[in-house]
Design an enzyme around this catalytic site. Sequence first.
Site, PDB file in Angstrom:
ATOM      1  CB  THR A  95      -0.746   0.114   1.216  1.00  0.00           C
ATOM      2  OG1 THR A  95      -1.465  -1.069   1.165  1.00  0.00           O
ATOM      3  CG2 THR A  95      -1.777   1.303   1.217  1.00  0.00           C
ATOM      4  CE  LYS A 170      -4.642  -1.317   1.721  1.00  0.00           C
ATOM      5  NZ  LYS A 170      -5.078  -2.705   2.403  1.00  0.00           N
ATOM      6  CE  LYS A 238       2.111   1.948   4.650  1.00  0.00           C
ATOM      7  NZ  LYS A 238       1.624   0.887   3.670  1.00  0.00           N
TER       8      LYS A 238
HETATM    9  P1  NAP Z   1       5.579  -6.748   7.234  1.00  0.00           P
HETATM   10  O1  NAP Z   1       5.065  -7.770   7.941  1.00  0.00           O
HETATM   11  O2  NAP Z   1       6.181  -5.754   8.218  1.00  0.00           O
HETATM   12  O3  NAP Z   1       6.539  -6.954   5.788  1.00  0.00           O
HETATM   13  C1  NAP Z   1       7.269  -5.810   5.272  1.00  0.00           C
HETATM   14  C2  NAP Z   1       8.084  -6.660   4.392  1.00  0.00           C
HETATM   15  O4  NAP Z   1       8.624  -5.628   3.493  1.00  0.00           O
HETATM   16  C3  NAP Z   1       9.353  -7.520   4.902  1.00  0.00           C
HETATM   17  O5  NAP Z   1       9.437  -8.649   4.059  1.00  0.00           O
HETATM   18  C4  NAP Z   1      10.458  -6.382   4.899  1.00  0.00           C
HETATM   19  O6  NAP Z   1      11.502  -7.059   4.735  1.00  0.00           O
HETATM   20  C5  NAP Z   1      10.030  -5.862   3.552  1.00  0.00           C
HETATM   21  N1  NAP Z   1      10.694  -4.502   3.274  1.00  0.00           N
HETATM   22  C6  NAP Z   1      10.487  -3.322   3.995  1.00  0.00           C
HETATM   23  N2  NAP Z   1      11.266  -2.454   3.847  1.00  0.00           N
HETATM   24  C7  NAP Z   1      12.069  -2.757   2.589  1.00  0.00           C
HETATM   25  C8  NAP Z   1      13.032  -2.100   1.973  1.00  0.00           C
HETATM   26  N3  NAP Z   1      13.246  -1.110   2.053  1.00  0.00           N
HETATM   27  N4  NAP Z   1      13.701  -3.006   1.157  1.00  0.00           N
HETATM   28  C9  NAP Z   1      13.287  -4.197   0.792  1.00  0.00           C
HETATM   29  N5  NAP Z   1      12.455  -5.080   1.506  1.00  0.00           N
HETATM   30  C10 NAP Z   1      11.665  -4.217   2.430  1.00  0.00           C
HETATM   31  O7  NAP Z   1       4.425  -6.058   6.585  1.00  0.00           O
HETATM   32  P2  NAP Z   1       2.974  -6.457   5.884  1.00  0.00           P
HETATM   33  O8  NAP Z   1       2.030  -6.583   7.064  1.00  0.00           O
HETATM   34  O9  NAP Z   1       3.308  -7.794   5.328  1.00  0.00           O
HETATM   35  O10 NAP Z   1       2.571  -5.492   5.115  1.00  0.00           O
HETATM   36  C11 NAP Z   1       3.152  -4.996   3.746  1.00  0.00           C
HETATM   37  C12 NAP Z   1       2.576  -4.316   2.783  1.00  0.00           C
HETATM   38  O11 NAP Z   1       1.040  -4.809   2.953  1.00  0.00           O
HETATM   39  C13 NAP Z   1       2.454  -2.739   3.457  1.00  0.00           C
HETATM   40  O12 NAP Z   1       2.329  -1.972   2.378  1.00  0.00           O
HETATM   41  C14 NAP Z   1       0.808  -2.859   4.330  1.00  0.00           C
HETATM   42  O13 NAP Z   1       0.364  -1.662   4.276  1.00  0.00           O
HETATM   43  C15 NAP Z   1       0.104  -3.899   3.271  1.00  0.00           C
HETATM   44  N6  NAP Z   1      -0.970  -4.411   3.862  1.00  0.00           N
HETATM   45  C16 NAP Z   1      -0.771  -5.052   5.097  1.00  0.00           C
HETATM   46  C17 NAP Z   1      -2.026  -5.732   5.664  1.00  0.00           C
HETATM   47  C18 NAP Z   1      -1.854  -6.288   6.860  1.00  0.00           C
HETATM   48  O14 NAP Z   1      -2.927  -6.906   7.504  1.00  0.00           O
HETATM   49  N7  NAP Z   1      -0.652  -6.684   7.712  1.00  0.00           N
HETATM   50  C19 NAP Z   1      -3.278  -5.833   4.870  1.00  0.00           C
HETATM   51  C20 NAP Z   1      -3.178  -5.167   3.578  1.00  0.00           C
HETATM   52  C21 NAP Z   1      -2.233  -4.430   2.888  1.00  0.00           C
HETATM   53  P3  NAP Z   1      12.411  -7.642   6.195  1.00  0.00           P
HETATM   54  O15 NAP Z   1      11.720  -8.740   6.354  1.00  0.00           O
HETATM   55  O16 NAP Z   1      13.885  -7.436   6.014  1.00  0.00           O
HETATM   56  O17 NAP Z   1      11.888  -6.612   7.300  1.00  0.00           O
END
Ligand code: NAP
Length: 293
Positions: A95, A170, A238
């Site tokens: 997102t 979104k 965010k």
């Molecule tokens: P998360 O568990 O914190 O995972 C984030 C991922 O991004 C990790 O694999 C992290 O790598 C990687 N990452 C972050 N910064 C990076 C960078 N600069 N370079 C390369 N890799 C990087 O987050 P999430 O909950 O999966 O969410 C991911 C996205 O989906 C976000 O945009 C969020 O808003 C969206 N989203 C989340 C949900 C939810 O319920 N969680 C629902 C819908 C949408 P590392 O492992 O090295 O930290």
Amino acid sequence: MITTGFIGLGAMGGPMAGHLHDNGLLTAVWNRSGDKAEAFAREHERVETPESPAALAAMVEVILVCVSADDDLRQVIADLEPGLKPGAVVVDHSTVSPATAREISERLATRDVAFVDAPVTGGVEGAKNGQLAVMAGGDADAFSRLGNVFAAYGKAWRHLGPAGAGQSAKAVNQLIVAGIAEAVSEGLAVVEKLGLPQDEMLELLGGGAAGNWFLEKRGRTMLADSFETGFAPKLLLKDLKICASLLEELSFESSVLPNALDDYARLIERGETGKDISALIRLKRGRLKGTMP
Ligand code: NAP
């Protein structure tokens, strides 16, 4: 059969990549912290773990990305670029702002690479169960060829317009999510304050006009003061900032957004977040007790 590679094995990306593997569509994964990619490859047969995003890009036709925020996506795209082949497709499930999606779409077009902004909704549960909704914008032709990919982890996927349209959709989703989270957190904090029986209240509220996804999936854990799974408050904050700039462009005055922005900023400042936005009830409890500033 289309070949894909997945970048970003976080709470959402890990299960999504798992579904691609189970459907025979996944060639390779890459994650910034390499241990997650190695663990994924140990648990999923015949998945490559290339050293860099560029090496992954060179191996597949479709590159899927799910990272945290705008600058993280920009970084991943820059790291992918040396390996991207003309005709490749990049799909972003993170997102980010619609403006970032448009910027990346234009940047990739100069390399003859198609871009689809495709944020998802349905939470970690939706990712695990393969029940996500995919809101897409960008290259319509590329989108039309991605049905098998989205079907691996989605229950619905729609193309909504040019680059950025998926991210605009979104932002609307997150405005609604924030309003629901405010209402459910306040309602359950009042249930506690009134001393009403909790199991009965969850059953009755969930079965009536107040029923919704957030109450169903998070109500019980909120009342147990447990916030171990889900959507991190900093990620919603965010999203709400993205939503705020979009509504400003429209000169639309929201009553939901200012409250939610203020509440999540405060929750994060107080360090009471856990791993999920349902920790908002902690703030509401404090307010009811009159202990909040
Ligand atoms: P998360 O568990 O914190 O995972 C984030 C991922 O991004 C990790 O694999 C992290 O790598 C990687 N990452 C972050 N910064 C990076 C960078 N600069 N370079 C390369 N890799 C990087 O987050 P999430 O909950 O999966 O969410 C991911 C996205 O989906 C976000 O945009 C969020 O808003 C969206 N989203 C989340 C949900 C939810 O319920 N969680 C629902 C819908 C949408 P590392 O492992 O090295 O930290």
